[in-house]
Design a protein around this motif. Structure first.
Motif, PDB file in Angstrom:
ATOM      1  N   LEU A 177     -20.996  -7.866 -38.461  1.00 23.56           N
ATOM      2  CA  LEU A 177     -22.081  -8.583 -39.149  1.00 23.56           C
ATOM      3  C   LEU A 177     -22.852  -7.691 -40.120  1.00 23.56           C
ATOM      4  O   LEU A 177     -23.678  -8.178 -40.894  1.00 23.56           O
ATOM      5  CB  LEU A 177     -23.063  -9.167 -38.125  1.00 23.56           C
ATOM      6  CG  LEU A 177     -22.499 -10.176 -37.125  1.00 23.56           C
ATOM      7  CD1 LEU A 177     -23.577 -10.579 -36.124  1.00 23.56           C
ATOM      8  CD2 LEU A 177     -21.938 -11.384 -37.846  1.00 23.56           C
ATOM      9  N   GLU A 178     -22.598  -6.397 -40.056  1.00 20.52           N
ATOM     10  CA  GLU A 178     -23.394  -5.419 -40.818  1.00 20.52           C
ATOM     11  C   GLU A 178     -23.416  -5.692 -42.319  1.00 20.52           C
ATOM     12  O   GLU A 178     -24.490  -5.751 -42.934  1.00 20.52           O
ATOM     13  CB  GLU A 178     -22.857  -4.009 -40.547  1.00 20.52           C
ATOM     14  CG  GLU A 178     -23.706  -2.908 -41.127  1.00 20.52           C
ATOM     15  CD  GLU A 178     -24.917  -2.573 -40.279  1.00 20.52           C
ATOM     16  OE1 GLU A 178     -25.878  -2.032 -40.851  1.00 20.52           O
ATOM     17  OE2 GLU A 178     -24.931  -2.852 -39.065  1.00 20.52           O
ATOM     18  N   ALA A 179     -22.261  -5.847 -42.927  1.00 22.66           N
ATOM     19  CA  ALA A 179     -22.200  -5.997 -44.392  1.00 22.66           C
ATOM     20  C   ALA A 179     -22.946  -7.244 -44.852  1.00 22.66           C
ATOM     21  O   ALA A 179     -23.743  -7.186 -45.802  1.00 22.66           O
ATOM     22  CB  ALA A 179     -20.745  -6.036 -44.861  1.00 22.66           C
ATOM     23  N   GLN A 180     -22.719  -8.380 -44.186  1.00 16.71           N
ATOM     24  CA  GLN A 180     -23.403  -9.615 -44.578  1.00 16.71           C
ATOM     25  C   GLN A 180     -24.909  -9.505 -44.349  1.00 16.71           C
ATOM     26  O   GLN A 180     -25.702 -10.003 -45.143  1.00 16.71           O
ATOM     27  CB  GLN A 180     -22.839 -10.821 -43.826  1.00 16.71           C
ATOM     28  CG  GLN A 180     -23.436 -12.154 -44.265  1.00 16.71           C
ATOM     29  CD  GLN A 180     -23.147 -12.488 -45.720  1.00 16.71           C
ATOM     30  OE1 GLN A 180     -22.025 -12.332 -46.185  1.00 16.71           O
ATOM     31  NE2 GLN A 180     -24.164 -12.923 -46.450  1.00 16.71           N
ATOM     32  N   ALA A 181     -25.305  -8.842 -43.272  1.00 18.26           N
ATOM     33  CA  ALA A 181     -26.732  -8.658 -43.012  1.00 18.26           C
ATOM     34  C   ALA A 181     -27.390  -7.879 -44.145  1.00 18.26           C
ATOM     35  O   ALA A 181     -28.481  -8.230 -44.608  1.00 18.26           O
ATOM     36  CB  ALA A 181     -26.942  -7.935 -41.681  1.00 18.26           C
ATOM     37  N   ARG A 182     -26.731  -6.856 -44.630  1.00 22.72           N
ATOM     38  CA  ARG A 182     -27.294  -6.057 -45.726  1.00 22.72           C
ATOM     39  C   ARG A 182     -27.392  -6.872 -47.012  1.00 22.72           C
ATOM     40  O   ARG A 182     -28.381  -6.761 -47.749  1.00 22.72           O
ATOM     41  CB  ARG A 182     -26.488  -4.769 -45.909  1.00 22.72           C
ATOM     42  CG  ARG A 182     -26.666  -3.840 -44.723  1.00 22.72           C
ATOM     43  CD  ARG A 182     -26.090  -2.461 -44.904  1.00 22.72           C
ATOM     44  NE  ARG A 182     -26.419  -1.653 -43.736  1.00 22.72           N
ATOM     45  CZ  ARG A 182     -27.605  -1.066 -43.534  1.00 22.72           C
ATOM     46  NH1 ARG A 182     -28.559  -1.154 -44.440  1.00 22.72           N
ATOM     47  NH2 ARG A 182     -27.820  -0.352 -42.427  1.00 22.72           N
ATOM     48  N   VAL A 183     -26.402  -7.701 -47.272  1.00 22.76           N
ATOM     49  CA  VAL A 183     -26.455  -8.592 -48.438  1.00 22.76           C
ATOM     50  C   VAL A 183     -27.631  -9.570 -48.287  1.00 22.76           C
ATOM     51  O   VAL A 183     -28.423  -9.763 -49.226  1.00 22.76           O
ATOM     52  CB  VAL A 183     -25.123  -9.357 -48.599  1.00 22.76           C
ATOM     53  CG1 VAL A 183     -25.252 -10.500 -49.611  1.00 22.76           C
ATOM     54  CG2 VAL A 183     -24.010  -8.403 -48.997  1.00 22.76           C
ATOM     55  N   ASN A 184     -27.750 -10.188 -47.119  1.00 23.03           N
ATOM     56  CA  ASN A 184     -28.829 -11.143 -46.877  1.00 23.03           C
ATOM     57  C   ASN A 184     -30.205 -10.506 -47.026  1.00 23.03           C
ATOM     58  O   ASN A 184     -31.099 -11.055 -47.674  1.00 23.03           O
ATOM     59  CB  ASN A 184     -28.707 -11.761 -45.484  1.00 23.03           C
ATOM     60  CG  ASN A 184     -27.533 -12.695 -45.336  1.00 23.03           C
ATOM     61  OD1 ASN A 184     -27.020 -13.243 -46.314  1.00 23.03           O
ATOM     62  ND2 ASN A 184     -27.083 -12.889 -44.107  1.00 23.03           N
ATOM     63  N   LEU A 185     -30.376  -9.356 -46.407  1.00 22.50           N
ATOM     64  CA  LEU A 185     -31.683  -8.691 -46.436  1.00 22.50           C
ATOM     65  C   LEU A 185     -32.039  -8.254 -47.861  1.00 22.50           C
ATOM     66  O   LEU A 185     -33.160  -8.497 -48.327  1.00 22.50           O
ATOM     67  CB  LEU A 185     -31.683  -7.477 -45.494  1.00 22.50           C
ATOM     68  CG  LEU A 185     -31.588  -7.807 -44.008  1.00 22.50           C
ATOM     69  CD1 LEU A 185     -31.325  -6.549 -43.201  1.00 22.50           C
ATOM     70  CD2 LEU A 185     -32.861  -8.498 -43.536  1.00 22.50           C
ATOM     71  N   ALA A 186     -31.093  -7.633 -48.548  1.00 24.22           N
ATOM     72  CA  ALA A 186     -31.373  -7.175 -49.919  1.00 24.22           C
ATOM     73  C   ALA A 186     -31.684  -8.354 -50.823  1.00 24.22           C
ATOM     74  O   ALA A 186     -32.610  -8.280 -51.651  1.00 24.22           O
ATOM     75  CB  ALA A 186     -30.177  -6.388 -50.454  1.00 24.22           C
ATOM     76  N   GLY A 187     -30.955  -9.441 -50.681  1.00 31.80           N
ATOM     77  CA  GLY A 187     -31.201 -10.617 -51.507  1.00 31.80           C
ATOM     78  C   GLY A 187     -32.571 -11.227 -51.261  1.00 31.80           C
ATOM     79  O   GLY A 187     -33.267 -11.627 -52.204  1.00 31.80           O
ATOM     80  N   THR A 188     -32.953 -11.291 -50.015  1.00 33.06           N
ATOM     81  CA  THR A 188     -34.265 -11.864 -49.676  1.00 33.06           C
ATOM     82  C   THR A 188     -35.389 -10.958 -50.153  1.00 33.06           C
ATOM     83  O   THR A 188     -36.391 -11.441 -50.701  1.00 33.06           O
ATOM     84  CB  THR A 188     -34.360 -12.102 -48.168  1.00 33.06           C
ATOM     85  OG1 THR A 188     -33.313 -13.012 -47.792  1.00 33.06           O
ATOM     86  CG2 THR A 188     -35.699 -12.699 -47.783  1.00 33.06           C
ATOM     87  N   ILE A 189     -35.232  -9.663 -49.983  1.00 33.62           N
ATOM     88  CA  ILE A 189     -36.262  -8.723 -50.455  1.00 33.62           C
ATOM     89  C   ILE A 189     -36.423  -8.857 -51.976  1.00 33.62           C
ATOM     90  O   ILE A 189     -37.546  -8.880 -52.479  1.00 33.62           O
ATOM     91  CB  ILE A 189     -35.893  -7.269 -50.063  1.00 33.62           C
ATOM     92  CG1 ILE A 189     -36.034  -7.102 -48.549  1.00 33.62           C
ATOM     93  CG2 ILE A 189     -36.751  -6.256 -50.806  1.00 33.62           C
ATOM     94  CD1 ILE A 189     -35.434  -5.829 -47.984  1.00 33.62           C
ATOM     95  N   ALA A 190     -35.330  -8.990 -52.674  1.00 35.49           N
ATOM     96  CA  ALA A 190     -35.397  -9.119 -54.133  1.00 35.49           C
ATOM     97  C   ALA A 190     -36.134 -10.395 -54.554  1.00 35.49           C
ATOM     98  O   ALA A 190     -36.826 -10.404 -55.579  1.00 35.49           O
ATOM     99  CB  ALA A 190     -33.984  -9.110 -54.726  1.00 35.49           C
ATOM    100  N   LYS A 191     -36.000 -11.450 -53.780  1.00 37.71           N
ATOM    101  CA  LYS A 191     -36.658 -12.735 -54.104  1.00 37.71           C
ATOM    102  C   LYS A 191     -38.141 -12.737 -53.737  1.00 37.71           C
ATOM    103  O   LYS A 191     -38.918 -13.512 -54.287  1.00 37.71           O
ATOM    104  CB  LYS A 191     -35.976 -13.877 -53.360  1.00 37.71           C
ATOM    105  CG  LYS A 191     -34.598 -14.191 -53.868  1.00 37.71           C
ATOM    106  CD  LYS A 191     -33.986 -15.297 -53.028  1.00 37.71           C
ATOM    107  CE  LYS A 191     -32.486 -15.372 -53.246  1.00 37.71           C
ATOM    108  NZ  LYS A 191     -31.843 -16.241 -52.240  1.00 37.71           N
ATOM    109  N   LEU A 192     -38.513 -11.892 -52.768  1.00 36.06           N
ATOM    110  CA  LEU A 192     -39.917 -11.847 -52.343  1.00 36.06           C
ATOM    111  C   LEU A 192     -40.709 -11.163 -53.433  1.00 36.06           C
ATOM    112  O   LEU A 192     -41.618 -11.088 -53.810  1.00 36.06           O
ATOM    113  CB  LEU A 192     -40.080 -11.119 -51.014  1.00 36.06           C
ATOM    114  CG  LEU A 192     -39.547 -11.863 -49.805  1.00 36.06           C
ATOM    115  CD1 LEU A 192     -39.507 -10.957 -48.581  1.00 36.06           C
ATOM    116  CD2 LEU A 192     -40.451 -13.070 -49.479  1.00 36.06           C
TER     117      LEU A 192
END
Length: 192
Positions: A177-192
């Motif tokens: 799950l690591e790679a997808q988690a990093r994509v999800n987290l980075a994407g959400t941080i960028a939108k915040l």
């Protein structure tokens, strides 16, 4: 962990019945029975679900008040009291108490069971984009009392904390799950 302690389906069913009213509270958009069942499924589908872990999952978010910072401690205390009323052995209660406290995600796990529970609790971070977006929206609803700017600052800090870890998932069972988690987290941080 003392998985040799006598456990049976009746105690697990009783735990579910005890916990469900807590997880049905109206203010819970994410930390509800669906979350509990998702964590149980995450462990079971990886063939690592034990009775002790199942009990800890039912107890880990019993108390959930987004305005407080001691939810895990309070959950552990309430569940420990319930286990005592059920006549559960003291060592079982201590094991489950420690597992519940591990879900504060403040310190590295000290046992394999803690690591599995932490990874299962965080498995939503590695979900597909649609499921992760639904989770993120549900968290925002739970923190609806926090003004937008303050929420964004606080949420970025929390998500960055996970992203800055060397590894988000520490067990082999959840490493995928690591790679997808990093994509999800980075994407959400960028939108915040």
């Amino acid at each position: 962990m003392n998985d040799a302690a006598p456990m049976d389906a009746a105690l697990l069913a009783t735990a579910e019945a005890f916990a469900l009213p807590y997880y049905a509270e109206a203010h819970r958009a994410y930390h509800n029975a669906e979350h509990v069942r998702a964590v149980l499924h995450a462990l079971d589908s990886r063939q690592v679900l034990t009775p002790v872990l199942a009990l800890a999952v039912w107890g880990h978010d019993l108390i959930y008040d987004p305005r407080k910072h001691d939810n895990e401690q309070r959950s552990a205390d309430v569940f420990d009291g319930w286990l005592t009323q059920q006549g559960a052995p003291a060592d079982l209660g201590a094991d489950i108490h420690a597992l519940i406290l591990a879900t504060r995600h403040a310190e590295p796990a000290t046992t394999r069971a803690e690591a599995l529970l932490i990874d299962a609790d965080l498995s939503i971070l590695g979900a597909d984009a649609e499921a992760f977006a639904a989770y993120d929206a549900a968290i925002r609803r739970e923190y609806g009392h926090v003004p937008g700017l303050l929420y964004r600052v606080g949420r970025k800090k929390i998500l960055r904390g996970f992203l800055e870890r060397e590894r988000i998932f520490t067990t082999p069972e959840f490493a995928g799950l690591e790679a997808q988690a990093r994509v999800n987290l980075a994407g959400t941080i960028a939108k915040l």
